[in-house]
Scaffold this active site. Structure first.
Site, PDB file in Angstrom:
ATOM      1  CB  THR A  82       1.350  -3.656  11.101  1.00  0.00           C
ATOM      2  OG1 THR A  82       0.148  -4.109  10.471  1.00  0.00           O
ATOM      3  CG2 THR A  82       1.120  -2.370  11.869  1.00  0.00           C
TER       4      THR A  82
ATOM      5  CB  CYS B   9       0.493  -2.808   4.684  1.00  0.00           C
ATOM      6  SG  CYS B   9       0.095  -3.920   6.039  1.00  0.00           S
TER       7      CYS B   9
ATOM      8  CG  ASP C  91      -0.325   0.115   2.542  1.00  0.00           C
ATOM      9  OD1 ASP C  91       0.924   0.279   2.623  1.00  0.00           O
ATOM     10  OD2 ASP C  91      -1.053   0.071   3.549  1.00  0.00           O
TER      11      ASP C  91
ATOM     12  CG  HIS D  38       6.061 -30.209   9.233  1.00  0.00           C
ATOM     13  ND1 HIS D  38       5.723 -29.778  10.497  1.00  0.00           N
ATOM     14  CD2 HIS D  38       7.319 -30.687   9.312  1.00  0.00           C
ATOM     15  CE1 HIS D  38       6.751 -29.967  11.309  1.00  0.00           C
ATOM     16  NE2 HIS D  38       7.728 -30.525  10.614  1.00  0.00           N
TER      17      HIS D  38
ATOM     18  CG  HIS E  73       7.604 -26.797  10.644  1.00  0.00           C
ATOM     19  ND1 HIS E  73       7.731 -26.719  12.011  1.00  0.00           N
ATOM     20  CD2 HIS E  73       8.670 -27.514  10.224  1.00  0.00           C
ATOM     21  CE1 HIS E  73       8.823 -27.360  12.398  1.00  0.00           C
ATOM     22  NE2 HIS E  73       9.413 -27.843  11.320  1.00  0.00           N
ATOM     23  CG  ASN E  74       3.291 -23.275   9.096  1.00  0.00           C
ATOM     24  OD1 ASN E  74       4.037 -22.541   9.720  1.00  0.00           O
ATOM     25  ND2 ASN E  74       2.565 -24.215   9.688  1.00  0.00           N
TER      26      ASN E  74
END
Length: 150
Positions: free
Chosen positions: A67, A65, A8, A133, A98-99
């Site tokens: 945060t 952005c 943004d 995983h 892992h994700n």
């Protein structure tokens, strides 16, 4: 590897620095964000990035952005996307390991460019471990499918 990047208004300067850094590492970069510092809404840019990743137009993505939270939330609303919000390298590494996250998000008001580079390096160079995983990632995707059908 082709990397999509979106931002943004608050992330324009950091995006430009990140793009140069990624190119110096040999990545191809596609810009899905704004180049203006005039106020704009991060969901617009997060959705564009996430759709590009989901469609296979790019291999991975980076969202920026203030945060990292807002653009990350927007990215995660696109089916099939796992976006992580990271402010340090350890989480970036394990979001991939892992994700199997495809999109890294962070805030330009939270971290500086040198830390961003360290986070990016972990995210881009870590491969998904699979194994136990993979079962867990599939369980996450099952939640998405069940809730999409409601």
């Amino acid at each position: 590897m082709k990397i999509g990047i979106a931002n943004d208004h608050s992330g324009v300067e950091m995006k430009n620095e990140v793009v140069e850094y990624l190119k110096s590492k040999g990545y191809e970069v596609v810009n899905y964000g704004t180049d203006s510092t005039e106020s704009t809404d991060y969901p617009i840019w997060g959705e564009k990035l996430a759709n590009a990743v989901a469609a296979g137009e790019v291999d991975r993505g980076i969202g920026i952005c203030g945060t990292g939270v807002g653009i990350g939330l927007a990215c995660n609303k696109v089916a099939g996307i796992r976006a992580c919000i990271c402010s340090e390298p350890y989480s970036a590494k394990y979001s991939r390991l892992h994700n199997n996250c495809q999109i890294l998000c962070f805030g330009d008001r939270v971290i500086g460019i040198e830390l961003a580079k360290m986070i990016i390096d972990e995210f881009m160079t870590t491969e998904f471990e699979g194994g136990r995983h993979e079962r867990r990632v599939n369980e996450i995707m099952d939640i998405e499918r069940r809730n999409r059908e409601k």
